[in-house]
Design an enzyme around this catalytic site. Structure first.
Site, PDB file in Angstrom:
ATOM      1  N   ASP A  50       0.830  -1.212   0.000  1.00  0.00           N
ATOM      2  CA  ASP A  50       0.000   0.000   0.000  1.00  0.00           C
ATOM      3  C   ASP A  50       0.859   1.254   0.000  1.00  0.00           C
ATOM      4  OD1 ASP A  50      -2.118  -1.668   0.125  1.00  0.00           O
ATOM      5  OD2 ASP A  50      -2.809  -1.081   2.110  1.00  0.00           O
ATOM      6  N   SER A  97     -12.322   7.538  -2.218  1.00  0.00           N
ATOM      7  CA  SER A  97     -11.252   7.297  -1.258  1.00  0.00           C
ATOM      8  C   SER A  97     -10.988   8.539  -0.422  1.00  0.00           C
ATOM      9  CB  SER A  97      -9.974   6.908  -1.995  1.00  0.00           C
ATOM     10  OG  SER A  97     -10.169   5.787  -2.812  1.00  0.00           O
ATOM     11  N   LYS A 137      -8.348   3.978  11.039  1.00  0.00           N
ATOM     12  CA  LYS A 137      -8.454   3.732   9.598  1.00  0.00           C
ATOM     13  C   LYS A 137      -8.267   2.221   9.415  1.00  0.00           C
ATOM     14  CE  LYS A 137      -6.713   4.826   5.006  1.00  0.00           C
ATOM     15  NZ  LYS A 137      -6.678   3.407   4.594  1.00  0.00           N
ATOM     16  N   ARG A 158     -16.878  -2.352  -2.361  1.00  0.00           N
ATOM     17  CA  ARG A 158     -16.563  -1.021  -2.879  1.00  0.00           C
ATOM     18  C   ARG A 158     -16.339  -1.066  -4.384  1.00  0.00           C
ATOM     19  NH1 ARG A 158     -12.292   2.012  -4.517  1.00  0.00           N
ATOM     20  NH2 ARG A 158     -12.276   4.212  -3.945  1.00  0.00           N
TER      21      ARG A 158
END
Length: 694
Positions: A50, A97, A137, A158
């Protein structure tokens, strides 16, 4: 698609700053972002972390603005959905996002932009402190739950942010998702599906044993579990859902007469949804920054992955004026924690020999900066682990380093292999002394049995002079290695004759009178020693500081030479708490060996050993177990442990229901919370001292 080339090209752009990338390379970077976005959201072939994806995206945003591109790839919110067995359904409102930030400067910039937009909208005439919320988060799979008439009727992933996959039947298997709620109007709840770390570790352990798929992280495991065709397996994975948003926000706040985000989420909690356990309001950006600083080890205390904290403007009426971009809202931002997982390459393997002779494979890596340090090595633990993970020289791998944790390879990126990788094999002969390597029966251990093995002795003597053993100041691996090589020392007892070798040491490069005198003085000082420290320093497998204390009384006469080890049986050892047959066998084998017996005899002659006395049964802490947490002004931890043991107590390193007391000092951490939860009695240092008799 050549995934190895995709990875190599990504590494190229990751190694460059924005200023080093020219306009001709921009299309390639756009293609990489689109490709990784597809791999990320489709969850089948993720090949970068990520953090690395965020870094590439940040560079692309900068370059698209710099070169004035009208169509910006960086504004895309996801990828095209892959072909699958799940129906595609359009979201009622796009699931966009959050923008990311990594430091205080970026947080202050975010706050400045929020205030600027509020003032430009003529809502405020002058600058004020913005009220924010802060929460976890979650690092999982974004999911939307759709309720009609109080019943859960549909669940969507999503996906690409515009449309997602219908995973209703699988989501129905998640126990903490309410299937019926006390709210009859339409409601579309958004949140994250996660897999608890404990479940993830069990899943991967089982997969390794059965030769199944190894997931690189809990998020991928959660994503894979929610897309399984057999939803009975989904149920077994024990996934969790945490709510943090609504698709039909405006309708909900109007009906419920709520004007701030905090109360919206609290309302969802009252309807039966789990929310972030860390969720609070802050007045101004400075309170947000302080909360981040104070967050500390909270991440280590929860059983699921989070990769940062989400900050949102609490006053919902300001959101529209602050605005959104195509990619993210301007009223919210994600503060991302420093990188813990990155990709690198295994360029070789080293076979390391430990103090007991155990041979451990060490992966040599392309250097990578992670967790504040440059990493070029990572332990592979043992050769069974190498085989289970199928790690090869030449492999690209995900590596993790969280805080001060030792770097660990968590998975191999097998999708980018090119058939040039080399399998890692167990060495047939010891890399240090060339002796035949032996496989330990019924264990994963391979070892060298040669008592004269150089690397084995380096490890053994380094351990003996270190903190676990004699704790000789200024005597570490560097000195042990050099002195062994030069013949100044050879065995543990020879260290205590080092004063006779002063002239030889002074002839070595880098040694002066003062340093040599200090070393000799430290060795002489360490000669006064407790029997338990001597036993620990012998380096018997399985015998550390705690076990050595337990063994001291039993081995007292053996060490003195008044009793032969043959007079003791394994049953004698097993009568002692925490001593099993394996440790008993190791101890007996050590003292049966003539070579070892001679070393112990010489140590008894050279050292001033403090032998233990039989504990009195009526001491104040007899039979009581203690743990210690926090810091104390006038006492070191070892001092407190000594006081506990002199008064009949036992020190243990962890909290459990069997614990009698937790001695808590300043800045007590997670142990204090766990002790309170379990009902363990907590003592302050003052209460503790009142109980003892000096």
């Amino acid at each position: 698609m050549d995934l190895k080339k995709i990875l190599d090209d990504s590494k190229y752009f990751l190694s460059k700053s924005e200023l080093e990338i020219n306009e001709n390379e921009l299309k390639k970077l756009q293609y990489l972002i689109q490709t990784h976005s597809g791999l990320y959201y489709n969850k089948d072939k993720i090949i970068i972390s990520d953090t690395e994806y965020d870094d590439l995206l940040r560079k692309l945003k900068y370059l698209e603005n710099k070169f004035g591109l009208e169509v910006k790839v960086s504004n895309n919110v996801g990828s095209n959905l892959k072909e699958s067995s799940f129906e595609k359904v359009k979201h009622s409102r796009p699931m966009i996002s959050l923008d990311n930030t990594y430091n205080e400067e970026d947080l202050n910039d975010f706050n400045d932009r929020v205030i600027k937009n509020i003032i430009l909208s003529n809502i405020w005439e002058e600058e004020k402190s913005v009220k924010y919320t802060i929460e976890f988060k979650f690092d999982g799979l974004g999911v939307e739950l759709i309720y009609k008439g109080g019943n859960l009727i549909q669940a969507l992933t999503r996906g690409n942010g515009i449309e997602g996959e219908d995973v209703t039947q699988n989501v129905m298997q998640i126990d903490n998702i309410p299937k019926v709620i006390d709210y009859l109007d339409d409601l579309e709840v958004r949140g994250e599906v996660i897999m608890p770390i404990s479940i993830f570790e069990k899943l991967n352990k089982k997969s390794k044993e059965e030769g199944g798929k190894i997931f690189s992280n809990p998020r991928n495991a959660a994503s894979g579990s929610i897309r399984l065709l057999d939803n009975t397996v989904t149920k077994q994975r024990k996934l969790k859902f945490f709510a943090y948003d609504l698709a039909n926000f405006e309708e909900f706040i109007k009906k419920e007469n709520i004007n701030n985000y905090y109360n919206v989420i609290k309302k969802l909690e009252s309807l039966g949804f789990d929310i972030s356990a860390y969720f609070k309001k802050c007045n101004g950006i400075n309170e947000i920054i302080k909360s981040i600083h104070d967050f500390g080890n909270t991440k280590k205390q929860i059983d699921f992955e989070i990769d940062g904290l989400v900050i949102k403007v609490n006053d919902i009426s300001l959101w529209k004026n602050i605005g959104t971009t195509q990619h993210h809202p301007r009223y919210a931002i994600a503060y991302k924690f420093p990188a813990e997982i990155l990709t690198t390459k295994v360029i070789g393997v080293e076979h390391s020999i430990g103090r007991t002779g155990t041979i451990t494979p060490i992966a040599l890596l392309e250097p990578i900066f992670i967790g504040g340090v440059t990493i070029s090595r990572a332990t592979l633990h043992n050769y069974d682990e190498v085989e289970k993970l199928d790690i090869r020289i030449g492999d690209s791998v995900f590596i993790k380093r969280a805080g001060e944790v030792i770097p660990k390879i968590i998975s191999v990126i097998k999708n980018v292999r090119n058939s040039q990788e080399i399998k890692i094999k167990v060495p047939e002969y010891c890399p240090s002394c060339d002796s035949k390597v032996i496989k330990d029966n019924n264990k994963v251990r391979y070892y060298c049995d040669n008592k004269c093995c150089f690397e084995k002795n380096v490890g053994k003597l380094t351990f003996a002079v270190g903190k676990q053993g004699f704790n000789i100041d200024g005597f570490g691996e560097k000195q042990v290695r050099l002195f062994l090589k030069k013949g100044i020392i050879s065995t543990l007892d020879s260290i205590f004759l080092i004063k006779n070798k002063k002239d030889e040491i002074l002839n070595l490069e880098g040694f002066q009178d003062k340093s040599v005198n200090n070393l000799v003085e430290a060795v002489e000082k360490s000669k006064k020693v407790k029997l338990s420290v001597l036993i620990t320093s012998l380096g018997i497998a399985g015998v550390g500081k705690k076990v050595s204390k337990s063994l001291s009384l039993l081995l007292k006469d053996v060490i003195k030479g008044k009793q032969d080890i043959s007079e003791l049986t394994i049953d004698d050892f097993e009568l002692i708490d925490d001593i099993g047959s394996e440790i008993a066998f190791n101890v007996i084998s050590y003292f049966e060996d003539i070579y070892n017996k001679k070393i112990v005899e010489r140590l008894v002659e050279l050292l001033e050993i403090e032998y233990p006395e039989q504990k009195k049964a009526n001491l104040v802490f007899s039979g009581k177990k203690f743990c210690i947490t926090g810091s104390f002004d006038n006492y070191k931890r070892d001092d407190l442990i000594e006081i506990i043991e002199k008064n009949g107590g036992e020190f243990v390193g962890s909290i459990s229901k069997k614990l009698d007391f937790l001695l808590a000092g300043d800045k007590a951490g997670s142990k204090l919370k766990k002790a309170n939860d379990l009902g363990v009695f907590v003592l302050s240092i003052d209460d503790f001292l009142l109980k003892i008799d000096f």
